[in-house]
Structure formats: C-alpha cells, structure tokens
Design an enzyme around this catalytic site. Sequence first.
Site, mmCIF file in Angstrom:
data_model
loop_
_atom_site.group_PDB
_atom_site.id
_atom_site.type_symbol
_atom_site.label_atom_id
_atom_site.label_comp_id
_atom_site.label_asym_id
_atom_site.label_seq_id
_atom_site.Cartn_x
_atom_site.Cartn_y
_atom_site.Cartn_z
ATOM 1 N N TYR A 85 10.884 0.399 -5.985
ATOM 2 C CA TYR A 85 9.754 1.326 -5.804
ATOM 3 C C TYR A 85 9.680 2.541 -6.529
ATOM 4 C CZ TYR A 85 5.520 3.201 -3.603
ATOM 5 O OH TYR A 85 4.404 3.957 -3.446
ATOM 6 N N LYS B 295 7.560 3.484 -9.693
ATOM 7 C CA LYS B 295 6.499 4.750 -9.621
ATOM 8 C C LYS B 295 7.208 5.798 -10.670
ATOM 9 C CE LYS B 295 3.519 3.824 -6.678
ATOM 10 N NZ LYS B 295 2.209 3.418 -7.148
#
Length: 202
Positions: A194, A198
């Site tokens: 993640y 991002k």
Amino acid sequence: MSSPDVPPSLFVVGASHQTTPIELREQLALTPEKLAQLHDAASRLAGLRVLVTGGSSGVGRALALSLANRGCRVLATARRSDRLATLVAEAPPGSIAVEAGDSTDAGFRARRCAAAAAALGVLVVCASVAGSGAVGPFRDASAETLGHVMAVNLLAPVDLVRRCLPLLEAASDPAIVLVGSILGHHPLPWHGEYCAAKAALR
C-alpha cells in the site's frame, strides 16, 4: 501547560516547525470570516458534475453524499451494488447515479466512462477515491497481492484519468482528484504494498 486531549506538540504536514496546541486551535478555529469563505465555496459547487470512485463506503461515500447535498450531480461507482443503492436512497432525489463494477477490470473502466458521459454529460471533476490495502510482512506476501494493491491504488486511477480526459476537456475549469495517503510519504511496517502504491501515485 498542555490540554489533556491534545498532545503537547505534533507535526502538521506542510508546517515548517512543530505546531503547538494553541497554534493548531488558531489554525482550525472557524471564525465568521472562515465560515463565510466556506459558505461561498460550498455555493460554487452547485451544478458541478462529478465522478467519484469508491462511492459505496468510507471517504468515497462521504464525498459523494456531501457533493450531492451541495447541489452537484454525481456518478458514484464501486463494487457493491447494494451499498450503492443505499447511497442513492440517502441522497437528494436524482442527485446520484451509480455504476457497479470492479475498477481493476478494464472492461468496467471503459463502461464507467461511458456511464459518466450518459449520466453527467460534461464531466467537471474526476475523483478517484477507491483504494485497497494489505497487512503483513512484505516477504510473505504473494505476487497476486502486490498486483491487486497496485492495480486498485495506482493503475486504475491513472487509467481512469486517461479515459476521462475527453470528458474533462469539454469543461471550462475541470479538476482531477487523486486521493493519496500519509503512508505514501511516511511508510509503516507491514503495509509495504500500500505504501509503495500511494508513493507512486503522488
């Protein structure tokens, strides 16, 4: 003396120094001038046509409802059709149209843009909010997990923008909103996929 409910000091993103509780309260205080500015900004939202992904829950759902309550026309997309139906029921009548599907599916991404054209005509704001994460040691994760997290958080938003450009170009003042995360700047253990997605998005 520090307030019991506010830490003695904290870092605010974009600040050049540690922000004290008193400084933070001053920055966040809703003075009459700030309230007037917020009201003026909200009134300018009326009539905007907005595509919101991830509209069935969390930030996406809150954004879709908030925009609809301020007079926007919204197309909300997400995987769960039952939750999208609940969203429509809670919004002002006729303010939200929905399209259910998986953003990692290229076919759905194409249909989504066609649905935006049909439901909204000119697209003023494209807001990519949908996200997905994974928790655990990176070395133990599978390639499939990495691929899914990257597809939802990076590849799908980028492809959404590319496909929506013709609709956005027809608007006089279009905007693209890609929702990031503090983890894209300051990664945490056990969130490697993640954090990487991002960080790439920003």
